[in-house]
Design a protein around this motif. Structure first.
Motif, PDB file in Angstrom:
ATOM      1  N   ILE A   1      42.461 -75.962 -21.075  1.00 43.29           N
ATOM      2  CA  ILE A   1      43.699 -76.169 -20.317  1.00 43.29           C
ATOM      3  C   ILE A   1      43.844 -75.092 -19.237  1.00 43.29           C
ATOM      4  CG2 ILE A   1      46.210 -76.236 -20.493  1.00 43.29           C
ATOM      5  CD1 ILE A   1      45.832 -77.372 -23.298  1.00 43.29           C
ATOM      6  N   SER A   2      43.505 -73.850 -19.603  1.00 47.92           N
ATOM      7  CA  SER A   2      43.574 -72.778 -18.620  1.00 47.92           C
ATOM      8  C   SER A   2      42.580 -73.015 -17.484  1.00 47.92           C
ATOM      9  CB  SER A   2      43.297 -71.428 -19.271  1.00 47.92           C
ATOM     10  OG  SER A   2      44.263 -71.156 -20.251  1.00 47.92           O
ATOM     11  N   ALA A   3      41.392 -73.535 -17.836  1.00 44.81           N
ATOM     12  CA  ALA A   3      40.387 -73.807 -16.804  1.00 44.81           C
ATOM     13  C   ALA A   3      40.887 -74.896 -15.858  1.00 44.81           C
ATOM     14  CB  ALA A   3      39.073 -74.221 -17.463  1.00 44.81           C
ATOM     15  N   GLY A   4      41.565 -75.914 -16.412  1.00 45.25           N
ATOM     16  CA  GLY A   4      42.140 -76.959 -15.573  1.00 45.25           C
ATOM     17  C   GLY A   4      43.206 -76.392 -14.648  1.00 45.25           C
ATOM     18  N   ALA A   5      44.037 -75.501 -15.214  1.00 48.52           N
ATOM     19  CA  ALA A   5      45.080 -74.871 -14.398  1.00 48.52           C
ATOM     20  C   ALA A   5      44.444 -74.006 -13.313  1.00 48.52           C
ATOM     21  CB  ALA A   5      45.999 -74.038 -15.292  1.00 48.52           C
ATOM     22  N   ALA A   6      43.352 -73.305 -13.668  1.00 45.97           N
ATOM     23  CA  ALA A   6      42.670 -72.463 -12.682  1.00 45.97           C
ATOM     24  C   ALA A   6      42.120 -73.311 -11.542  1.00 45.97           C
ATOM     25  CB  ALA A   6      41.543 -71.685 -13.356  1.00 45.97           C
ATOM     26  N   LEU A   7      41.546 -74.461 -11.907  1.00 45.32           N
ATOM     27  CA  LEU A   7      41.025 -75.360 -10.865  1.00 45.32           C
ATOM     28  C   LEU A   7      42.151 -75.777  -9.927  1.00 45.32           C
ATOM     29  CD1 LEU A   7      38.820 -77.121  -9.622  1.00 45.32           C
ATOM     30  CD2 LEU A   7      39.333 -78.870 -11.317  1.00 45.32           C
ATOM     31  N   GLY A   8      43.312 -76.082 -10.496  1.00 42.52           N
ATOM     32  CA  GLY A   8      44.460 -76.439  -9.675  1.00 42.52           C
ATOM     33  C   GLY A   8      44.850 -75.308  -8.739  1.00 42.52           C
ATOM     34  N   ALA A   9      44.895 -74.084  -9.278  1.00 44.07           N
ATOM     35  CA  ALA A   9      45.309 -72.937  -8.464  1.00 44.07           C
ATOM     36  C   ALA A   9      44.304 -72.675  -7.349  1.00 44.07           C
ATOM     37  CB  ALA A   9      45.438 -71.702  -9.367  1.00 44.07           C
ATOM     38  N   ILE A  10      43.005 -72.737  -7.688  1.00 48.03           N
ATOM     39  CA  ILE A  10      41.972 -72.485  -6.677  1.00 48.03           C
ATOM     40  C   ILE A  10      42.026 -73.559  -5.590  1.00 48.03           C
ATOM     41  CG2 ILE A  10      39.475 -72.388  -6.308  1.00 48.03           C
ATOM     42  CD1 ILE A  10      39.257 -71.102  -9.100  1.00 48.03           C
ATOM     43  N   SER A  11      42.232 -74.820  -6.022  1.00 51.11           N
ATOM     44  CA  SER A  11      42.364 -75.897  -5.030  1.00 51.11           C
ATOM     45  C   SER A  11      43.489 -75.589  -4.059  1.00 51.11           C
ATOM     46  CB  SER A  11      42.659 -77.231  -5.705  1.00 51.11           C
ATOM     47  OG  SER A  11      41.735 -77.484  -6.709  1.00 51.11           O
ATOM     48  N   ALA A  12      44.620 -75.103  -4.592  1.00 47.82           N
ATOM     49  CA  ALA A  12      45.774 -74.829  -3.730  1.00 47.82           C
ATOM     50  C   ALA A  12      45.449 -73.699  -2.760  1.00 47.82           C
ATOM     51  CB  ALA A  12      46.990 -74.470  -4.592  1.00 47.82           C
ATOM     52  N   ILE A  13      44.747 -72.653  -3.240  1.00 44.41           N
ATOM     53  CA  ILE A  13      44.446 -71.524  -2.372  1.00 44.41           C
ATOM     54  C   ILE A  13      43.477 -71.943  -1.269  1.00 44.41           C
ATOM     55  CG2 ILE A  13      43.343 -69.245  -2.268  1.00 44.41           C
ATOM     56  CD1 ILE A  13      44.383 -68.757  -5.141  1.00 44.41           C
ATOM     57  N   VAL A  14      42.436 -72.721  -1.652  1.00 40.38           N
ATOM     58  CA  VAL A  14      41.387 -73.055  -0.681  1.00 40.38           C
ATOM     59  C   VAL A  14      41.787 -74.233   0.201  1.00 40.38           C
ATOM     60  CG1 VAL A  14      38.993 -73.819  -0.429  1.00 40.38           C
ATOM     61  CG2 VAL A  14      39.587 -72.139  -2.174  1.00 40.38           C
ATOM     62  N   LEU A  15      42.411 -75.255  -0.408  1.00 40.35           N
ATOM     63  CA  LEU A  15      42.683 -76.485   0.341  1.00 40.35           C
ATOM     64  C   LEU A  15      44.118 -76.554   0.858  1.00 40.35           C
ATOM     65  CD1 LEU A  15      40.849 -78.997  -2.049  1.00 40.35           C
ATOM     66  CD2 LEU A  15      39.925 -77.837  -0.029  1.00 40.35           C
ATOM     67  N   GLY A  16      44.951 -75.579   0.455  1.00 37.33           N
ATOM     68  CA  GLY A  16      46.365 -75.612   0.851  1.00 37.33           C
ATOM     69  C   GLY A  16      46.540 -75.726   2.354  1.00 37.33           C
ATOM     70  N   GLY A  17      45.610 -75.081   3.114  1.00 33.75           N
ATOM     71  CA  GLY A  17      45.700 -75.090   4.577  1.00 33.75           C
ATOM     72  C   GLY A  17      45.510 -76.477   5.165  1.00 33.75           C
ATOM     73  N   LEU A  18      44.932 -77.407   4.370  1.00 32.75           N
ATOM     74  CA  LEU A  18      44.702 -78.752   4.893  1.00 32.75           C
ATOM     75  C   LEU A  18      45.969 -79.594   4.857  1.00 32.75           C
ATOM     76  CD1 LEU A  18      41.275 -79.552   3.148  1.00 32.75           C
ATOM     77  CD2 LEU A  18      41.687 -78.595   5.433  1.00 32.75           C
ATOM     78  N   LEU A  19      46.978 -79.109   4.095  1.00 34.88           N
ATOM     79  CA  LEU A  19      48.240 -79.857   4.022  1.00 34.88           C
ATOM     80  C   LEU A  19      48.909 -79.846   5.384  1.00 34.88           C
ATOM     81  CD1 LEU A  19      49.868 -78.579   0.703  1.00 34.88           C
ATOM     82  CD2 LEU A  19      48.986 -80.868   1.159  1.00 34.88           C
ATOM     83  N   PRO A  20      49.732 -80.872   5.670  1.00 34.28           N
ATOM     84  CA  PRO A  20      50.548 -80.816   6.892  1.00 34.28           C
ATOM     85  C   PRO A  20      51.341 -79.505   6.898  1.00 34.28           C
ATOM     86  CG  PRO A  20      50.811 -82.921   5.767  1.00 34.28           C
ATOM     87  CD  PRO A  20      49.967 -82.066   4.882  1.00 34.28           C
ATOM     88  N   PRO A  21      51.364 -78.795   8.044  1.00 33.06           N
ATOM     89  CA  PRO A  21      52.014 -77.468   8.086  1.00 33.06           C
ATOM     90  C   PRO A  21      53.433 -77.499   7.554  1.00 33.06           C
ATOM     91  CG  PRO A  21      50.841 -77.915  10.116  1.00 33.06           C
ATOM     92  CD  PRO A  21      50.764 -79.166   9.314  1.00 33.06           C
ATOM     93  N   ALA A  22      54.181 -78.577   7.830  1.00 37.23           N
ATOM     94  CA  ALA A  22      55.577 -78.640   7.377  1.00 37.23           C
ATOM     95  C   ALA A  22      55.644 -78.614   5.854  1.00 37.23           C
ATOM     96  CB  ALA A  22      56.241 -79.908   7.918  1.00 37.23           C
TER      97      ALA A  22
END
Lengths: 263, 356
Positions: free
Chosen positions: B108-129
């Motif tokens: 479960i922690s590994a799944g949460a880590a994957l989520g967090a890493i995705s947000a850090i790396v891919l967060g910039g791809l979200l619409p800026p707003a």
């Protein structure tokens, strides 16, 4: 009264119940008997609402599937066949779980229920360290706590017992069957899956014989537990006699029984 | 038996003992939290400043800075994360009906880590707003989603017909953790230099980066998980009898299971998002408490929150002091203490694994 009509249950693509009809009345012990794999436990699980069955089940006039889990828990209690408990609970803590179903838990019930099943003084023992028979009686005490009063507000309550005496010595078998008999005598309903046909003959007012997913006979012990029916159902010759001076109560001593015929 | 014998006065009834233990754990947490504010790399003069501050004397600006902006958020964060991990462990163990379930062990922690890493790396791809709106919440929420996905998947994989297979659960957890780690690796490979720096800090598994902003980002999810837990206590007690027996006692089993899975994912997700991978709290704390006060979840869950918070703050203090002025990642401390404990638990509970 429990009325079930044309119950059908399919589990893992196998039709376990194929149109079973059964009636159980409050004030009586009703026993379900039949060979291994005939569908006894599945029938009991359908009657308790644990598994969905096609057909119709009415509990004291109301369709079973209309009753909420909370409502059902105040009207019937269920003794499972064999039960492992996940964590090291003491006997008293296990029996107290029966109070969960009650809106106004009566703290005096666990001690009374433990005394009823002959486990007074076992309160502080750990459930997982008990013998199989003691565990079964501890679970029965929990079930009795849940359904303590056989009649509440003029309505009967029900005990469903899946092989309640399977792990017990003969003294405790009789004691447990007397608890069931007494519960029915005070107005409650008892439905029990049984393997011991002599105990069934002794305590059941009504016997339902299950064969291959159907009830092939239901009635008094002397009507249902006959040489012909039992020999057919269990696949071996089972001569049924009568208890001396026991009225027409059937009695089965498998001394003359031949081994099961080859399948 | 190596369980302590129940008290003589009310045989088998451990509720009074549980209440006393909870009171003692409250005192312990207060003591550890005060120590956590007082102890650190800048020396012991702060303890007197803290004591003076508690008495009403104003600390110097430097003391106030260290106390209020560095140690206070770190202490609050430690308490939240420790409570989240310990309570989640207890809830998972109740849900799986097995004392070996732990958010770190079963992926479960590994799944949460994957989520967090995705947000850090891919967060910039979200619409800026959208990115601006999500802001500090993005990483905890993504970790929550990752943890939820892993928990639901694990439950589905290891449960057939209402029966959870422990062997399947542990093995599926290993597979899920490996898969999540591999996907995380791909994302790290894709990351740019600035993101890599963020990731490295985060992966160390430490409370050292605690700020009030991070506390406020993680607190809502963790508190939601912690506050949902007591509502599950009665149902988890009944579930110890098995799913069918719990349902016969009037428990809405399916609803309760969904609630347990979501609350665990929320608490673990947020904890992992702010502190990286901290293992073993979720398995050590509930187990010790069950030995001391019995498995009644009405007492076990609050006690786990208190004891988990104390234990994590204690481990954090060791991490801060042992190689001062540098500090160890706290995950190392909990692993060094928790690893041998877990081995002992496994050996002691052999039958649990072999019987299933």
């Amino acid at each position: 009264m429990i009325e079930a009509r044309d119950l059908r249950v399919t589990l893992a693509r196998r039709e376990i119940l194929r149109g079973a009809d059964i009636i159980a009345r409050a004030g009586e012990v009703t026993c379900i008997v039949g060979p291994n794999g005939s569908g006894k436990t599945t029938l009991l699980r359908a009657l308790t609402g644990e598994i969905k069955a096609e057909g119709e089940i009415r509990l004291d006039g109301q369709p079973l599937d209309r009753l909420s889990p909370t409502d059902l828990a105040t009207r019937r209690a269920v003794l499972p066949q064999a039960a492992r408990i996940a964590f090291p609970f003491t006997v008293l803590e296990v029996v107290r779980l029966g109070l969960l179903a009650s809106p106004e838990p009566d703290e005096a019930l666990p001690a009374a229920a433990l005394a009823a099943v002959g486990l007074a003084g076992f309160e502080g023992r750990f459930y997982h360290a008990l013998s199989g028979g003691e565990q079964q009686r501890c679970q029965l005490a929990r079930v009795l706590v849940q359904g303590w009063e056989p009649v509440v507000a003029g309505r009967p309550r029900w005990l469903f017992l899946d092989e309640p005496v399977a792990a017990l010595d003969i003294g405790h078998q009789l004691a447990v069957m007397r608890i069931a008999e007494d519960y029915a005598a005070r107005g409650g309903g008892v439905v029990a899956v049984m393997h011991d046909l002599n105990l069934t003959a002794m305590f059941a007012r009504s016997v339902a014989l299950v064969e291959a997913g159907r009830i092939t006979a239901q009635g008094s012990a002397s009507e249902v537990l006959t040489t012909e029916r039992l020999s057919r159902a269990y696949g071996c010759h089972l001569p049924v006699g009568a208890v001396p001076e026991g009225g027409d109560r059937p009695f089965l001593l498998p001394h003359g029984a031949r081994p099961p015929r080859a399948v | 038996m190596d369980q302590p014998q129940p008290e003589r006065r009310a045989p088998g009834d451990r509720r009074a003992r549980a209440r006393r233990l909870i009171a003692a754990l409250v005192v312990l947490l207060l003591a550890v939290a005060t120590a956590s504010l007082a102890i650190g790399a800048t020396g012991t003069s702060l303890s007197s400043a803290l004591l003076g501050w508690l008495r009403g004397a104003a600390p110097s600006p430097a003391e106030a800075l260290i106390l209020w902006d560095i140690r206070a958020p770190r202490t609050v964060m430690g308490m939240l994360v420790g409570a989240a991990l310990a309570v989640s462990g207890a809830v998972l163990q109740g849900l799986f009906r097995n004392p070996l379930a732990d958010p770190g062990l079963i992926g479960i922690s590994a799944g949460a880590a994957l989520g967090a890493i995705s947000a850090i790396v891919l967060g910039g791809l979200l619409p800026p707003a959208l990115f601006a709106v999500a802001g500090a919440w993005l990483v905890p929420l993504a970790a929550f989603a990752g943890g939820l996905g892993a928990t639901v998947l694990l439950y589905r994989l290891s449960t057939r017909g209402g029966q959870t297979s422990i062997a399947v659960m542990l093995l599926a957890g290993i597979a899920l953790a490996a898969l999540a780690a591999a996907l995380s690796g791909i994302l790290i490979f894709m990351a740019n230099d600035a993101q890599l720096r963020d990731l490295t800090f985060w992966q160390l598994g430490s409370l050292s980066g605690a700020t009030w902003a991070k506390v406020f980002a993680a607190a809502p999810l963790i508190l939601a998980g912690l506050l949902a837990a007591p509502m599950l206590a009665r149902a988890l007690n009944a579930l110890a009898l098995g799913e069918a027996a719990a349902a016969h006692l009037g428990i809405r089993v399916q609803r309760m299971k969904s609630m347990a899975v979501v609350s665990v994912a929320a608490a673990v997700g947020a904890a992992v998002a702010v502190s990286g991978g901290i293992g073993f709290i979720g398995i050590v704390v509930p187990h010790l408490l069950r030995l001391a006060m019995g498995p009644d979840h009405r007492f076990l869950l609050p006690a786990a929150a208190l004891f988990g918070a104390s234990l994590l703050l204690g481990a954090d203090m060791i991490a801060r002091v042992i190689v001062a002025p540098a500090e160890l990642p706290i995950g190392i401390v909990t692993a060094i203490l928790g690893g041998p404990f877990f081995l002992w638990l496994l050996l002691r509970n052999r039958t649990l694994l072999e019987g299933s």
